[in-house]
Design a protein around this motif. Structure first.
Motif, PDB file in Angstrom:
ATOM      1  N   TYR A   1      53.299  49.203  40.647  1.00  0.00           N
ATOM      2  CA  TYR A   1      54.260  50.120  41.274  1.00  0.00           C
ATOM      3  C   TYR A   1      55.636  49.462  41.345  1.00  0.00           C
ATOM      4  O   TYR A   1      56.661  50.086  41.068  1.00  0.00           O
TER       5      TYR A   1
ATOM      6  N   VAL B   1      59.480  57.191  40.066  1.00  0.00           N
ATOM      7  CA  VAL B   1      59.917  56.186  41.036  1.00  0.00           C
ATOM      8  C   VAL B   1      59.567  56.568  42.474  1.00  0.00           C
ATOM      9  O   VAL B   1      59.138  55.709  43.241  1.00  0.00           O
TER      10      VAL B   1
ATOM     11  N   SER C   1      55.943  56.030  42.882  1.00  0.00           N
ATOM     12  CA  SER C   1      55.664  54.591  42.800  1.00  0.00           C
ATOM     13  C   SER C   1      56.045  53.896  44.103  1.00  0.00           C
ATOM     14  O   SER C   1      55.308  53.023  44.574  1.00  0.00           O
ATOM     15  N   ARG C   2      57.167  54.282  44.690  1.00  0.00           N
ATOM     16  CA  ARG C   2      57.523  53.715  46.003  1.00  0.00           C
ATOM     17  C   ARG C   2      56.489  54.116  47.056  1.00  0.00           C
ATOM     18  O   ARG C   2      56.137  53.328  47.927  1.00  0.00           O
TER      19      ARG C   2
ATOM     20  N   HIS D   1      52.608  53.624  35.955  1.00  0.00           N
ATOM     21  CA  HIS D   1      52.364  54.373  37.190  1.00  0.00           C
ATOM     22  C   HIS D   1      50.910  54.834  37.257  1.00  0.00           C
ATOM     23  O   HIS D   1      50.258  54.712  38.294  1.00  0.00           O
TER      24      HIS D   1
ATOM     25  N   TRP E   1      62.213  51.122  35.917  1.00  0.00           N
ATOM     26  CA  TRP E   1      62.438  52.519  35.557  1.00  0.00           C
ATOM     27  C   TRP E   1      62.903  53.324  36.778  1.00  0.00           C
ATOM     28  O   TRP E   1      62.305  54.324  37.146  1.00  0.00           O
ATOM     29  N   PRO E   2      64.000  52.900  37.419  1.00  0.00           N
ATOM     30  CA  PRO E   2      64.425  53.530  38.675  1.00  0.00           C
ATOM     31  C   PRO E   2      64.917  54.967  38.539  1.00  0.00           C
ATOM     32  O   PRO E   2      65.021  55.669  39.543  1.00  0.00           O
TER      33      PRO E   2
ATOM     34  N   VAL F   1      59.285  50.700  39.797  1.00  0.00           N
ATOM     35  CA  VAL F   1      60.482  50.838  40.638  1.00  0.00           C
ATOM     36  C   VAL F   1      61.620  49.978  40.090  1.00  0.00           C
ATOM     37  O   VAL F   1      62.766  50.434  40.005  1.00  0.00           O
TER      38      VAL F   1
ATOM     39  N   ALA G   1      56.827  53.753  31.897  1.00  0.00           N
ATOM     40  CA  ALA G   1      56.941  54.167  33.300  1.00  0.00           C
ATOM     41  C   ALA G   1      55.749  55.023  33.684  1.00  0.00           C
ATOM     42  O   ALA G   1      55.119  54.799  34.729  1.00  0.00           O
TER      43      ALA G   1
END
Length: 194
Positions: free
Chosen positions: A61, A74, A77-78, A42, A68-69, A65, A38
């Motif tokens: 990204y 996250v 990444s969003r 990232h 690895w939420p 998401v 993750a």
């Protein structure tokens, strides 16, 4: 894993390796399930974004998401997915990423900065209406009173087509001593004068 991924990230930064995407995919496959992915995915996505390789950034990204939420990566990444999608001109991808940000992170104190960064890209592309819609939704649905200072900064940005010369002074006076004051005060002029 760490050294291999760092080498790939360096190669992306230096534009040294046309096979960087393949190397990353191989690492993602070889180390599937390793929680460190993750972070490294990232970081690689961020380097792709900085290197203006927006599709590659979106792909990584999105990987973070979807895989690895529950990690601390996250939200950023969003945010990166939204920014990369805007840079690509992918209106639907950007809208979906922003919606995910607002839906899944509205109570996270980092959301204000994330929305600011995304909307800065919208404003740079001349998509002022979309940026204002996102800001309005954010302000109407955000419930974190500790960070009310962001609401004032966002209102100063979203409410005007030109800089309000008194906005920064009012925020400084109203929020003297606030832990986020310096960050907020620099965001308003950055928005208008970039």
């Amino acid at each position: 894993l760490k050294s291999q991924m760092r080498l790939v990230i360096s190669d992306i930064a230096l534009d040294n390796d046309p096979n960087a995407v393949d190397r990353i995919q191989r690492l993602l496959t070889d180390y599937a399930g390793d929680e460190r992915l993750a972070r490294y995915a990232h970081e690689a996505a961020k380097q792709f974004l900085n290197s203006k390789k927006y599709q590659e950034a979106c792909d990584l990204y999105d990987y973070v998401v979807n895989n690895w939420p529950d990690t601390k990566y996250v939200l950023s990444s969003r945010t990166g997915l939204a920014i990369s999608s805007i840079k690509l001109g992918d209106e639907q991808g950007a809208a979906d990423a922003v919606d995910d940000l607002l839906l899944n992170h509205i109570d996270d104190e980092r959301i204000a900065r994330a929305i600011y960064l995304v909307n800065r890209r919208y404003f740079r592309r001349g998509e002022d209406l979309r940026a204002r819609q996102v800001y309005r939704y954010f302000l109407d649905n955000w419930s974190n009173p500790e960070l009310e200072i962001w609401a004032h900064a966002i209102t100063a940005i979203a409410g005007n087509d030109v800089a309000d010369p008194n906005a920064v002074d009012r925020i400084i006076a109203d929020f003297a001593g606030h832990r986020k004051l310096a960050e907020i005060v620099t965001c308003i002029p950055d928005h208008f004068y970039e």
